[in-house]
Design a protein around this motif. Structure first.
Motif, PDB file in Angstrom:
ATOM      1  N   GLY A   9      38.910  39.833  35.872  1.00 38.13           N
ATOM      2  CA  GLY A   9      40.190  40.290  35.321  1.00 38.13           C
ATOM      3  C   GLY A   9      40.942  39.191  34.593  1.00 38.13           C
ATOM      4  O   GLY A   9      40.417  38.560  33.689  1.00 38.13           O
ATOM      5  N   LEU A  10      42.176  38.959  34.991  1.00 37.61           N
ATOM      6  CA  LEU A  10      43.018  37.973  34.317  1.00 37.61           C
ATOM      7  C   LEU A  10      42.553  36.547  34.538  1.00 37.61           C
ATOM      8  O   LEU A  10      42.979  35.642  33.829  1.00 37.61           O
ATOM      9  CB  LEU A  10      44.467  38.111  34.783  1.00 37.61           C
ATOM     10  N   PHE A  11      41.679  36.327  35.519  1.00 33.11           N
ATOM     11  CA  PHE A  11      41.205  34.982  35.802  1.00 33.11           C
ATOM     12  C   PHE A  11      39.951  34.620  35.015  1.00 33.11           C
ATOM     13  O   PHE A  11      39.396  33.553  35.191  1.00 33.11           O
ATOM     14  CB  PHE A  11      40.950  34.811  37.302  1.00 33.11           C
ATOM     15  N   ILE A  16      41.796  33.877  28.855  1.00 32.25           N
ATOM     16  CA  ILE A  16      42.782  32.807  28.699  1.00 32.25           C
ATOM     17  C   ILE A  16      42.602  32.125  27.342  1.00 32.25           C
ATOM     18  O   ILE A  16      43.573  31.862  26.630  1.00 32.25           O
ATOM     19  CB  ILE A  16      42.667  31.794  29.854  1.00 32.25           C
ATOM     20  N   ILE A  17      41.353  31.861  26.957  1.00 33.00           N
ATOM     21  CA  ILE A  17      41.073  31.259  25.652  1.00 33.00           C
ATOM     22  C   ILE A  17      41.525  32.194  24.537  1.00 33.00           C
ATOM     23  O   ILE A  17      42.112  31.754  23.545  1.00 33.00           O
ATOM     24  CB  ILE A  17      39.571  30.921  25.540  1.00 33.00           C
ATOM     25  N   ALA A  18      41.270  33.488  24.683  1.00 31.24           N
ATOM     26  CA  ALA A  18      41.682  34.457  23.659  1.00 31.24           C
ATOM     27  C   ALA A  18      43.198  34.471  23.494  1.00 31.24           C
ATOM     28  O   ALA A  18      43.696  34.507  22.363  1.00 31.24           O
ATOM     29  CB  ALA A  18      41.177  35.853  24.031  1.00 31.24           C
ATOM     30  N   PHE A  69      36.180  42.167  27.437  1.00 35.56           N
ATOM     31  CA  PHE A  69      36.260  43.544  27.905  1.00 35.56           C
ATOM     32  C   PHE A  69      34.937  44.295  27.796  1.00 35.56           C
ATOM     33  O   PHE A  69      34.726  45.271  28.511  1.00 35.56           O
ATOM     34  CB  PHE A  69      37.372  44.289  27.172  1.00 35.56           C
ATOM     35  N   THR A  70      34.021  43.852  26.937  1.00 38.08           N
ATOM     36  CA  THR A  70      32.728  44.531  26.846  1.00 38.08           C
ATOM     37  C   THR A  70      31.731  44.018  27.870  1.00 38.08           C
ATOM     38  O   THR A  70      30.851  44.758  28.298  1.00 38.08           O
ATOM     39  CB  THR A  70      32.124  44.404  25.438  1.00 38.08           C
ATOM     40  N   LYS A  71      31.827  42.762  28.243  1.00 39.59           N
ATOM     41  CA  LYS A  71      30.934  42.163  29.250  1.00 39.59           C
ATOM     42  C   LYS A  71      31.781  41.495  30.333  1.00 39.59           C
ATOM     43  O   LYS A  71      31.893  40.266  30.382  1.00 39.59           O
ATOM     44  CB  LYS A  71      30.032  41.108  28.603  1.00 39.59           C
ATOM     45  N   PRO A  72      32.404  42.276  31.213  1.00 43.46           N
ATOM     46  CA  PRO A  72      33.276  41.670  32.228  1.00 43.46           C
ATOM     47  C   PRO A  72      32.478  40.826  33.225  1.00 43.46           C
ATOM     48  O   PRO A  72      31.331  41.125  33.542  1.00 43.46           O
ATOM     49  CB  PRO A  72      33.919  42.871  32.919  1.00 43.46           C
TER      50      PRO A  72
END
Length: 84
Positions: A9-11, A16-18, A69-72
């Motif tokens: 998720g957010l981690f 973060i880079i995006a 989001f495509t490869k979580p």
């Protein structure tokens, strides 16, 4: 066999880079569009470096966001013990 675990998720470092590339990209694009003087363009041989760098950073941010989001990233619930 399905992998057991949960998404980062957010981690996820890619997200973060995006976000960072996106923030810097927006700032540079705004500076390139609205605050570039003729003197700045003359220093860069007529190229609006802020604008093109900002747009490039936005493209990189979009790439990292789509990739996230495509490869979580799946974090396992349990860490297997090392043998040996």
């Amino acid at each position: 066999m399905a992998e057991k675990g949960h998404k980062a998720g957010l981690f996820d470092l890619r997200l973060i880079i995006a976000v960072l590339f996106g923030i810097y990209g927006v700032v540079l694009t705004i500076v390139g569009l609205g605050f570039t003087t003729d003197a700045d363009l003359a220093k860069a041989d007529g190229l609006n470096i802020n604008l093109w760098s900002g747009l490039g950073m936005l493209v990189v941010a979009a790439f990292f966001g789509v990739w996230t989001f495509t490869k979580p990233l799946v974090v396992p619930d349990e860490v297997p013990e090392a043998e040996g």
